[in-house]
Design an enzyme around this catalytic site. Structure first.
Site: not given
Length: 245
Positions: A25, A42, A136
């Site tokens: 955020d 972004h 991962l």
């Protein structure tokens, strides 16, 4: 740099969460503070994605789920939504080779049928190219909503009960978890949210039932290695009782 190395060493010597989920955020606020369009926030945020993924992999985190686009994000301005739809494809196209070299497995949680074709194709290609990787598990939550996920799970289970494949008494946590978009993934250990907001925002409602929460005022484009390590250090100060004493 040496401070980061020492901090990384200290975190590794502590307990590293198996599954970390991040609500990324503050991109828009980062841009606004600089007089830039929201989309620039972004774009800058993708640098944080890149760095956090690498650090998580280095630390031995098993799963990292990133809240990339929620079911509610469609209400944002059309230009911003269009840009957000392009980001996953751009990231995967530019970083897929590196992810493969690092043994990272790419997965997706969310209703991707509504996403643009180029986004779906990039995601599917990344999943296909990394399917055999054992490091991962990098999960992008795209067009994801926790309530929608639970509704879909209930519908699937109801269909099995109606077809006589399952008894109501046979509905267990394990049955529900099997139908979740995150499938065999372990529950979330640590949820990180940046930018000072302190809410879950319809993210992994089932999976985060016993997660620890870490909130920081740092905006996502400024959240890098040092901040990620600090979040894990904070996690290690907690005592997780899971309802016990």
């Amino acid at each position: 740099m040496f401070q980061w190395l020492n901090q990384t060493k200290e975190v590794i010597e502590q307990h590293v969460p198996d599954h970390i989920a991040i609500i990324m955020d503050g991109n828009g606020r980062w841009a606004k503070k600089r007089g830039l369009p929201r989309i620039m926030g972004h774009r800058e945020g993708m640098k944080s994605v890149r760095e956090v993924v690498r650090v998580a992999n280095e630390l031995g985190v098993k799963s990292l789920t990133l809240y990339a686009f929620s079911t509610e994000n469609w209400t944002r301005p059309e230009e911003e939504v269009s840009f957000l739809m392009k980001l996953p494809a751009q990231f995967l196209e530019s970083d897929l080779k590196d992810l493969n070299e690092r043994n990272v497995k790419v997965e997706v949680a969310g209703e991707i049928s509504r996403l643009p074709v180029y986004t779906r194709e990039a995601v599917q290609q990344a999943k296909q190219d990394t399917v055999d990787n054992t490091g991962l598990r990098l999960i992008f939550a795209l067009n994801y909503g926790g309530r929608d996920e639970i509704v879909q799970v209930m519908q699937k289970i109801a269909e099995k009960v109606q077809a006589g494949q399952l008894l109501p008494t046979e509905i267990t946590n394990e049955v529900i978890e099997h139908e979740l978009m995150t499938g065999s993934m372990t529950d979330v250990d640590l949820v990180i949210r940046t930018s000072g907001e302190q809410r879950l925002s319809n993210f992994l409602l089932w999976q985060a039932a016993y997660a620890e929460f870490y909130f920081t005022d740092v905006l996502w484009p400024e959240f890098r290695r040092e901040q990620f390590l600090t979040a894990i250090e904070d996690y290690n100060q907690r005592t997780r009782r899971f309802g016990g004493v």
